[in-house]
Design a protein around this motif. Sequence first.
Motif, short mmCIF file in Angstrom:
data_model
loop_
_atom_site.label_atom_id
_atom_site.label_comp_id
_atom_site.label_asym_id
_atom_site.label_seq_id
_atom_site.Cartn_x
_atom_site.Cartn_y
_atom_site.Cartn_z
N SER A 6 -7.15 -10.22 3.65
CA SER A 6 -7.20 -9.03 4.48
C SER A 6 -6.76 -7.84 3.65
O SER A 6 -5.65 -7.82 3.13
CB SER A 6 -6.30 -9.27 5.69
OG SER A 6 -5.92 -8.04 6.24
N ILE A 7 -7.64 -6.88 3.50
CA ILE A 7 -7.32 -5.68 2.72
C ILE A 7 -7.24 -4.52 3.70
O ILE A 7 -8.15 -4.31 4.51
CB ILE A 7 -8.42 -5.40 1.67
CG1 ILE A 7 -8.48 -6.54 0.64
CG2 ILE A 7 -8.18 -4.08 0.97
CD1 ILE A 7 -9.60 -6.38 -0.36
N LYS A 8 -6.12 -3.79 3.63
CA LYS A 8 -5.94 -2.69 4.59
C LYS A 8 -5.74 -1.36 3.87
O LYS A 8 -4.77 -1.17 3.15
CB LYS A 8 -4.73 -2.97 5.48
CG LYS A 8 -4.99 -4.13 6.44
CD LYS A 8 -4.07 -4.06 7.65
CE LYS A 8 -4.37 -5.20 8.61
NZ LYS A 8 -3.68 -6.45 8.20
N GLN A 9 -6.67 -0.46 4.07
CA GLN A 9 -6.57 0.93 3.62
C GLN A 9 -6.11 1.09 2.18
O GLN A 9 -5.23 1.88 1.86
CB GLN A 9 -5.62 1.71 4.55
CG GLN A 9 -6.30 1.97 5.87
CD GLN A 9 -5.32 2.09 7.02
OE1 GLN A 9 -4.11 1.99 6.83
NE2 GLN A 9 -5.85 2.29 8.20
N LEU A 10 -6.72 0.32 1.31
CA LEU A 10 -6.35 0.32 -0.10
C LEU A 10 -6.88 1.56 -0.81
O LEU A 10 -8.04 1.93 -0.63
CB LEU A 10 -6.96 -0.93 -0.74
CG LEU A 10 -6.17 -1.60 -1.85
CD1 LEU A 10 -4.82 -2.05 -1.33
CD2 LEU A 10 -6.95 -2.81 -2.36
N SER A 11 -6.01 2.20 -1.61
CA SER A 11 -6.46 3.33 -2.43
C SER A 11 -5.88 3.21 -3.81
O SER A 11 -4.74 2.76 -3.99
CB SER A 11 -6.01 4.66 -1.82
OG SER A 11 -6.71 4.92 -0.64
N LYS A 12 -6.66 3.57 -4.81
CA LYS A 12 -6.17 3.57 -6.19
C LYS A 12 -6.87 4.69 -6.95
O LYS A 12 -8.08 4.85 -6.89
CB LYS A 12 -6.47 2.22 -6.86
CG LYS A 12 -6.16 2.19 -8.35
CD LYS A 12 -4.67 2.14 -8.63
CE LYS A 12 -4.39 2.14 -10.12
NZ LYS A 12 -2.94 2.11 -10.39
N ARG A 13 -6.06 5.45 -7.67
CA ARG A 13 -6.60 6.56 -8.43
C ARG A 13 -6.21 6.38 -9.90
O ARG A 13 -5.09 6.03 -10.21
CB ARG A 13 -5.97 7.85 -7.87
CG ARG A 13 -6.39 9.13 -8.54
CD ARG A 13 -5.67 10.30 -7.90
NE ARG A 13 -6.32 10.75 -6.68
CZ ARG A 13 -7.40 11.53 -6.66
NH1 ARG A 13 -7.94 11.95 -7.79
NH2 ARG A 13 -7.93 11.90 -5.53
N ARG A 55 -1.55 -2.12 -9.66
CA ARG A 55 -0.82 -1.70 -8.45
C ARG A 55 -1.65 -0.67 -7.70
O ARG A 55 -2.22 0.23 -8.29
CB ARG A 55 0.51 -1.05 -8.85
CG ARG A 55 1.56 -2.06 -9.27
CD ARG A 55 2.68 -1.35 -9.99
NE ARG A 55 3.40 -0.45 -9.09
CZ ARG A 55 4.54 -0.78 -8.49
NH1 ARG A 55 5.06 -1.95 -8.70
NH2 ARG A 55 5.15 0.07 -7.70
N SER A 56 -1.69 -0.83 -6.39
CA SER A 56 -2.42 0.15 -5.59
C SER A 56 -1.52 1.35 -5.34
O SER A 56 -0.31 1.25 -5.39
CB SER A 56 -2.86 -0.47 -4.27
OG SER A 56 -1.71 -0.82 -3.53
N ASP A 57 -2.16 2.51 -5.09
CA ASP A 57 -1.37 3.69 -4.75
C ASP A 57 -0.96 3.63 -3.28
O ASP A 57 0.12 4.07 -2.90
CB ASP A 57 -2.18 4.98 -4.99
CG ASP A 57 -2.59 5.10 -6.46
OD1 ASP A 57 -1.85 4.57 -7.30
OD2 ASP A 57 -3.63 5.70 -6.74
N MET A 58 -1.88 3.11 -2.46
CA MET A 58 -1.61 3.04 -1.03
C MET A 58 -2.30 1.81 -0.47
O MET A 58 -3.19 1.26 -1.09
CB MET A 58 -2.17 4.29 -0.33
CG MET A 58 -1.12 5.37 -0.10
SD MET A 58 -1.84 6.72 0.82
CE MET A 58 -2.88 7.49 -0.40
N GLY A 59 -1.87 1.42 0.73
CA GLY A 59 -2.53 0.30 1.38
C GLY A 59 -1.90 -1.03 1.02
O GLY A 59 -0.95 -1.09 0.25
#
Lengths: 298, 276
Positions: A6-13, A55-59
Motif C-alpha cells: 500500500s503506497i500512500k501519497q508518496l512524493s520524492k524530489r 527516502r521519500s520526501d512525503m508519504g
Amino acid sequence: METILSIKQLSKRYGRIQAVKDLSVEISRGQIFGILGPNGSGKSTTLSITLDMVRSDMGSYSWFGENNSKECRKRIGSVIETPNFYPYLSPVRNLEIVADVKDLDHSDIDRVLELTGLYERRNTKFKTFSFGMRQRLAIASALLGNPEVLIFDEPTNGLDPQGIAQIRELILLVAAQGTTIIIASHLLDEVQKICSHVAVLSKGVKLFDGKVSEVLAISDSFEIAAADMGSLSAVIATHPEFASFKPKEDYILVYFNGDVKPGELNQFLYQQGVVLTHLSERKRSLEQHFLELLNENA
Amino acid sequence: MIKLLKIEFRKILTYKVFWILIGLYFIFLSAGILMAEFMINNMVDNMNRHLPIPLPHVTIYFFPWVWQNLAFFATIRYILIFPAIIIIILITNEFTFKTIRQNVINGMSKSEFLISKLLLILLISLIMSVLLAIGTFIIGLSHTQVTGWGMVFERIPFILGFFISIFSFQVFAFFFGFMLRNTGLAIALFSLYTFIVEPVVYYFLKSPLVFKNGISPYLPVNSVLRVTEYPAIPVLKTLMGLNLQDSVSLWISCIPLLYCSVMIGMVFLIMNKRDL
C-alpha cells in the motif's frame, strides 16, 4: 483481497526534478501488477522507495500491512535494474550470501539455478558471465525461497528476443503459483502480455490504475463524413455507445465506448436520415493508445 | 551478530585481493618487527662515529620490554596502513559492485550493514592482537632467561594498546570508505592524510608560536600512534635516565576511541539519511 503493498501519497524530489508526486497505489495478493510509464516517469524511484534504498520526501508505504520494512523485504524477491553481485564469487557463493541475508537455508540454491539454466555454471565466477546470464542470476536470486512477492524493474531490458521470451515465461510460471508480481516497464506490450493490473505513470504522477483489460481497452474509432457535416455531428452524438468526436478537415473522427461495427454504424446513421459519403474504420495500435493516454494528461 | 559476521566471511573467503593484502601485511609486519633491532643498532653505530664514548648495542626482544617494543613497531603508520586499506577496499567494493543496495533490498537494514563492517574490524583487531601476543611470547621466550612469570607478563598491557591502535585506525578507514564510496579516492585521501597532511599540521601546531600547550598530539592519527608512543630500551634508561613510557595510559587510549565514536556516529547518521 489481502493488500500486499500500500503506497500512500508518496512524493520524492531530486533537486528541481519531481520524480514522484502524490502517488497512491494498492496492490493485492495474487495480482500481476504492472507499473507502466515512459523513461523517467518515476517507476524505479517508487520501487526504490518501497525497498528502502531511497527516502521519500512525503508519504508512506507498507508491505503486508506491517511496519517492519526490513523483515518484510525478506519475503520479497527483487530484480532491480542491473544485477548486483560480488564479481569474484561464483553464483552459488553469491546466492549463499543472499540466502543468509534473507534467513533462508541453502537447500533452495540448486533449484533456482536449475530453473534459470545456470546450474552448469554454478561454480564459475560471476564476472565471467554474459549480460543475459547475469540477468538470469538476478532472477534466480529473486526466486530464492519462493518469496510471496516478486518485483521486476524492466526485467527484459537489454536481453535478446529469446531471453525476453524465456523471462516472460518464467514470470508467468511463477505467477501461476499464486505469487504476487510487480513489474515496472516502459513497454506497453510487455505489460499487456503479462499483467492483470496496471498503473500508468507520467512525470511521477499516476494517470490511471485498474485492470489491464479496462485501462488499456482499445476502443476503435471511425472516420465518417456526410454531405451535411452539421447534422452528422448532431446525430452521431445520440448513438448509445458514443464517447467523443474530433472534427477533422473533411471528416469527423468518432470514438465509441463499446464495440461498434461499421455496418451497424452505417445503418444507425441511415435510420437517422444521414447518408454517409465516407466511412472508414481506424484500428489503433496499443502504442498509439498508450501515447494518447499520456498526451491527454500531459 | 554471528549471522552478520558469517555473511562478511562469505564475502572475503575466496576474495584474492583480500588474502594478498593480508599476506603483504604479515610480511611487512614480521619484517618490521624482526628488523627493528638491527635498524636501531645501525643508528647507534652511526651515532657512535661522532661520540667520544660509544653507546652499547641495544636488545629489544627480551621480557618484559618485548611486549612494548613489538607493540610499538607493529603500530608505526607504514604498517598500520595495511589493515586500513583492506577495510577501505572491502567497504568501497560494496558501492562499486552496488552490492550494498542488494544487501538492503534482500532484507538487511543499513544499520545492520554498518554493524557487520564494524564487527569485521573488531574481529580482525582481535585476531591480530592474539597473533601478536603469541608471536611476542615466542620471541620473548627465545631471547630471555625466564626467572619468573610475573616478570614475563609485566608489560603485556601493551597488547591491549596495540588492539586499541589497530582497531581505531581501521575505524578511521571505515569512515573514509563510507564517506567517499570510491576505492581509489578513499585510499588516496586516507594515505595522503596519514602520511602528509597530518604530519605537516602536526609540526605546524607543535611550533610554540602557534599553541603554547600543543594540541598536536591530539590529532586523530597521532592519537592512535601515541597509545604506544615509544619503544622500551632499558639501556637508555640506565645510561641517560631517560624514562619514555612505562605503561599504556588510560586517558591517552581514550582519545582515539573518542574519535572512533564520533566517526561511527557520523557514518550511521549520514548513511541512514543518504539514498543508496
